[in-house]
Write a protein that holds these residues in place. Structure first.
Motif, PDB file in Angstrom:
ATOM      1  N   GLU A   1       0.633  -1.352  -0.099  1.00 29.15           N
ATOM      2  CA  GLU A   1      -0.138  -0.145  -0.098  1.00 29.15           C
ATOM      3  C   GLU A   1       0.753   1.254  -0.057  1.00 29.15           C
ATOM      4  OE1 GLU A   1      -3.777   2.098   2.746  1.00 29.15           O
ATOM      5  OE2 GLU A   1      -2.649   0.168   3.237  1.00 29.15           O
ATOM      6  N   PHE A   2       1.935   1.286   0.638  1.00 26.46           N
ATOM      7  CA  PHE A   2       2.778   2.364   0.810  1.00 26.46           C
ATOM      8  C   PHE A   2       3.567   2.516  -0.739  1.00 26.46           C
ATOM      9  CE2 PHE A   2       7.574   2.952   1.145  1.00 26.46           C
ATOM     10  CZ  PHE A   2       7.475   4.343   1.172  1.00 26.46           C
ATOM     11  N   GLU A   3       3.938   1.431  -1.258  1.00 27.57           N
ATOM     12  CA  GLU A   3       4.546   1.597  -2.490  1.00 27.57           C
ATOM     13  C   GLU A   3       3.566   2.084  -3.702  1.00 27.57           C
ATOM     14  OE1 GLU A   3       7.661  -2.095  -2.370  1.00 27.57           O
ATOM     15  OE2 GLU A   3       5.972  -2.283  -3.600  1.00 27.57           O
ATOM     16  N   ARG A   4       2.342   1.647  -3.558  1.00 23.69           N
ATOM     17  CA  ARG A   4       1.238   1.889  -4.258  1.00 23.69           C
ATOM     18  C   ARG A   4       0.842   3.535  -4.274  1.00 23.69           C
ATOM     19  NH1 ARG A   4      -1.564  -2.351  -3.416  1.00 23.69           N
ATOM     20  NH2 ARG A   4      -2.950  -1.437  -1.925  1.00 23.69           N
ATOM     21  N   GLY A   5       0.824   3.816  -2.963  1.00 22.09           N
ATOM     22  CA  GLY A   5       0.353   5.383  -2.649  1.00 22.09           C
ATOM     23  C   GLY A   5       1.341   6.260  -3.395  1.00 22.09           C
ATOM     24  N   LEU A   6       2.756   5.855  -3.270  1.00 27.21           N
ATOM     25  CA  LEU A   6       3.762   6.588  -3.832  1.00 27.21           C
ATOM     26  C   LEU A   6       3.975   6.630  -5.328  1.00 27.21           C
ATOM     27  CD1 LEU A   6       6.641   8.313  -3.174  1.00 27.21           C
ATOM     28  CD2 LEU A   6       7.892   6.452  -3.286  1.00 27.21           C
ATOM     29  N   ARG A   7       3.631   5.477  -5.797  1.00 26.75           N
ATOM     30  CA  ARG A   7       3.772   5.111  -7.524  1.00 26.75           C
ATOM     31  C   ARG A   7       2.482   5.841  -7.954  1.00 26.75           C
ATOM     32  NH1 ARG A   7       1.489  -0.212  -9.023  1.00 26.75           N
ATOM     33  NH2 ARG A   7      -0.617   0.957  -8.351  1.00 26.75           N
ATOM     34  N   ASP A   8       1.035   5.787  -7.408  1.00 29.06           N
ATOM     35  CA  ASP A   8       0.008   6.406  -7.906  1.00 29.06           C
ATOM     36  C   ASP A   8       0.194   8.004  -7.721  1.00 29.06           C
ATOM     37  OD1 ASP A   8      -0.717   4.022  -8.799  1.00 29.06           O
ATOM     38  OD2 ASP A   8      -2.230   3.806  -7.222  1.00 29.06           O
ATOM     39  N   GLY A   9       0.892   8.420  -6.768  1.00 28.95           N
ATOM     40  CA  GLY A   9       0.999   9.735  -6.567  1.00 28.95           C
ATOM     41  C   GLY A   9       1.708  10.740  -7.557  1.00 28.95           C
ATOM     42  N   ILE A  10       2.902   9.825  -7.910  1.00 21.35           N
ATOM     43  CA  ILE A  10       3.775  10.299  -8.844  1.00 21.35           C
ATOM     44  C   ILE A  10       3.246  10.327 -10.251  1.00 21.35           C
ATOM     45  CG2 ILE A  10       5.987   9.887 -10.058  1.00 21.35           C
ATOM     46  CD1 ILE A  10       7.096   9.069  -7.332  1.00 21.35           C
ATOM     47  N   SER A  11       2.578   9.086 -10.528  1.00 22.96           N
ATOM     48  CA  SER A  11       1.797   8.840 -11.835  1.00 22.96           C
ATOM     49  C   SER A  11       0.765  10.005 -12.239  1.00 22.96           C
ATOM     50  CB  SER A  11       1.301   7.606 -12.081  1.00 22.96           C
ATOM     51  OG  SER A  11       2.131   6.626 -11.869  1.00 22.96           O
ATOM     52  N   SER A  12      -0.004  10.448 -11.070  1.00 25.23           N
ATOM     53  CA  SER A  12      -0.899  11.468 -11.176  1.00 25.23           C
ATOM     54  C   SER A  12      -0.221  12.871 -10.947  1.00 25.23           C
ATOM     55  CB  SER A  12      -2.194  11.148 -10.291  1.00 25.23           C
ATOM     56  OG  SER A  12      -1.749  11.034  -8.927  1.00 25.23           O
ATOM     57  N   ARG A  13       0.871  12.952 -10.879  1.00 18.35           N
ATOM     58  CA  ARG A  13       1.676  14.282 -10.718  1.00 18.35           C
ATOM     59  C   ARG A  13       1.092  15.154  -9.423  1.00 18.35           C
ATOM     60  NH1 ARG A  13       5.685  13.738 -13.272  1.00 18.35           N
ATOM     61  NH2 ARG A  13       6.079  16.024 -13.317  1.00 18.35           N
ATOM     62  N   GLU A  14       0.795  14.110  -8.359  1.00 11.67           N
ATOM     63  CA  GLU A  14       0.393  14.933  -6.988  1.00 11.67           C
ATOM     64  C   GLU A  14       1.410  15.869  -6.413  1.00 11.67           C
ATOM     65  OE1 GLU A  14      -1.039  12.118  -4.233  1.00 11.67           O
ATOM     66  OE2 GLU A  14      -2.914  11.595  -5.830  1.00 11.67           O
ATOM     67  N   PRO A  15       1.355  16.933  -6.154  1.00 13.64           N
ATOM     68  CA  PRO A  15       2.754  17.832  -5.688  1.00 13.64           C
ATOM     69  C   PRO A  15       3.453  17.160  -4.578  1.00 13.64           C
ATOM     70  CG  PRO A  15       0.634  19.317  -6.055  1.00 13.64           C
ATOM     71  CD  PRO A  15       0.155  17.745  -6.155  1.00 13.64           C
ATOM     72  N   LYS A  16       2.757  16.620  -3.671  1.00 13.36           N
ATOM     73  CA  LYS A  16       3.399  15.954  -2.211  1.00 13.36           C
ATOM     74  C   LYS A  16       4.086  14.857  -3.011  1.00 13.36           C
ATOM     75  CE  LYS A  16      -0.088  17.089   1.501  1.00 13.36           C
ATOM     76  NZ  LYS A  16      -0.759  16.429   2.399  1.00 13.36           N
ATOM     77  N   ALA A  17       3.676  13.941  -3.753  1.00  8.35           N
ATOM     78  CA  ALA A  17       4.283  12.785  -4.364  1.00  8.35           C
ATOM     79  C   ALA A  17       5.443  13.324  -5.113  1.00  8.35           C
ATOM     80  CB  ALA A  17       3.693  11.769  -5.224  1.00  8.35           C
TER      81      ALA A  17
END
Length: 426
Positions: free
Chosen positions: A142-158
């Motif tokens: 879940e941690f890996e997925r949150g980081l991966r998806d956040g970067i893919s969707s260009r979330e500022p925090k990620a």
């Protein structure tokens, strides 16, 4: 929050309370720290050991925290005895007990029941271990997925977390040509370092051989990567961006199959129902501690990893940098203690907070002249640390920057614009 501590060998710098590096150190002290770290990172032999603190630091910025290590193990009536034994082993290391300690104690209890022939109680304890391991694996994914998806969707925090991770790892990996490769070790089960290596274009060398289903190989051949420049024959050169990596506690995608250790195709941040996620982790997953039935299989990968760790740091002119490692693993601590008996070695401890395990470790051989400590949020949080790590751009990039600044300067001079040149180097 712990006080900020900055000690460079026998020289302790004045570090005041604060959350930002500019508040903690004055300019002369900061410049001294930057020079010290730049020299440390270009030592003859360099190793970096990361612990859960790195995942916590990245996750805190990205808003996707890794699982905590204090989740309970529920083995029914045996739970109090397991917790008591886990606490005793953790107390010996000078730290609080966590889920790893409870799993180790539970596995020892299961082996005892197996010796006594009480199959029912053995299976009940192993079922409890399976349950908590599945929960741990689920949390890591879940941690890996949150980081991966956040970067893919260009979330500022990620994206900010990605940048910090890259800025943290790159100065260690950017070794001068002719220096020994960076030896990268981690006690984490996640694939955060591998993910960062992909982002940076690094080539990670581990002990696995093969393409479809890589198999763990015991031979240490010191395999490296070279290239031949165009038009030049017989003069191969070292390829940049090559790093040796060892996962001292195993990894999510390691499995036992037919008496071999293999790396499965478990994607970064895979869903919990992915076919590579096992139903019974106790029977196949190679993460430490592991309850494999066969002692030879269990000790095989970890023994090799620890040999690599000892070989990389227990030699003259070696530097070990730890980040987010709590000095709570006796096996690792013994190797580090052996390293410090070599006068030309150096240990750099970087930690967001105080380390009880480190204080216990200091009771052994811990000479101030061979150790550096950067402790406290104002100096060791990722956003502060990357500000003092050396920036190592290539000479080509510097040339391009200089050419750009020169061209802009000439243009402004021709047009009569006397303002500061955009992109000019300070």
């Amino acid at each position: 929050m712990s006080a900020n501590v900055v000690r460079l060998g026998s020289d302790k710098l004045v570090a005041v309370d604060g959350d930002k590096i500019d508040d903690v150190l004055d300019l002369p002290a900061r410049r001294k720290l930057e020079s010290w770290l730049a020299a440390i990172l270009q030592s003859e032999h360099l190793a970096l050991l990361t612990g859960n603190g790195l995942s916590l630091g990245v996750g805190d910025v990205a808003g996707a925290l890794p699982p905590v290590m204090n989740q309970p193990l529920n083995a029914g009536a045996e739970t109090p005895a397991i917790q008591m034994h886990a606490k005793k082993t953790a107390d010996d290391l000078g730290r609080a007990a966590n889920i790893e300690d409870e799993i180790r104690s539970a596995l020892a209890l299961a082996e005892g029941y197996d010796v006594l022939g009480d199959v029912g109680k053995r299976d009940a304890v192993l079922a409890a271990v399976d349950s908590v391991l599945k929960s741990l694996i689920s949390g890591v994914l879940e941690f890996e997925r949150g980081l991966r998806d956040g970067i893919s969707s260009r979330e500022p925090k990620a994206l900010a977390a990605q940048q910090l991770l890259q800025r943290f790892l790159l100065p260690f990996a950017s070794r001068a040509v002719g220096r020994d490769r960076l030896n990268l070790f981690t006690t984490n089960y996640d694939r955060l370092l591998e993910f960062a290596g992909d982002l940076l274009g690094l080539r990670l060398l581990d002990r696995f051989v093969g393409s479809i289903e890589p198999v763990f190989n015991a031979s240490r051949l010191d395999i490296d990567m070279h290239y031949s420049p165009p038009g030049i024959r017989g003069e191969p050169r070292y390829l940049e961006g090559v790093v040796r990596i060892g996962k001292l506690h195993g990894s999510l995608e390691w499995r036992t199959r037919n008496k071999k250790i293999v790396k499965t195709a478990l994607p970064f941040g895979a869903e919990e129902n992915h076919p590579a996620v096992p139903e019974k982790p106790t029977e196949s997953v190679i993460i430490y501690p592991n309850p494999a039935k066969d002692v030879e299989t269990l000790s095989y990968p970890y023994a090799e990893m620890f040999r690599d760790f000892a070989a990389s740091i227990c030699r003259p002119n070696a530097v070990l940098v730890t980040y987010g490692y709590g000095f709570g693993d006796g096996h690792i601590n013994r190797v580090i203690a052996d390293m410090l008996t070599i006068p030309s070695t150096h240990l750099v401890v970087i930690s967001y907070g105080e380390l009880k395990g480190l204080e216990t470790f200091k009771m052994n051989h811990y000479p101030p002249s061979q150790t550096t400590e950067l402790i406290g949020a104002g100096i060791a949080s990722l956003d502060n640390l990357v500000e003092v790590l050396p920036s190592l751009p290539s000479l080509t990039l510097l040339d391009r920057q200089i050419q750009h600044a020169d061209a802009v300067g000439r243009l402004r001079s021709a047009t009569g614009d006397t303002g500061p040149a955009i992109g000019a180097l300070s």
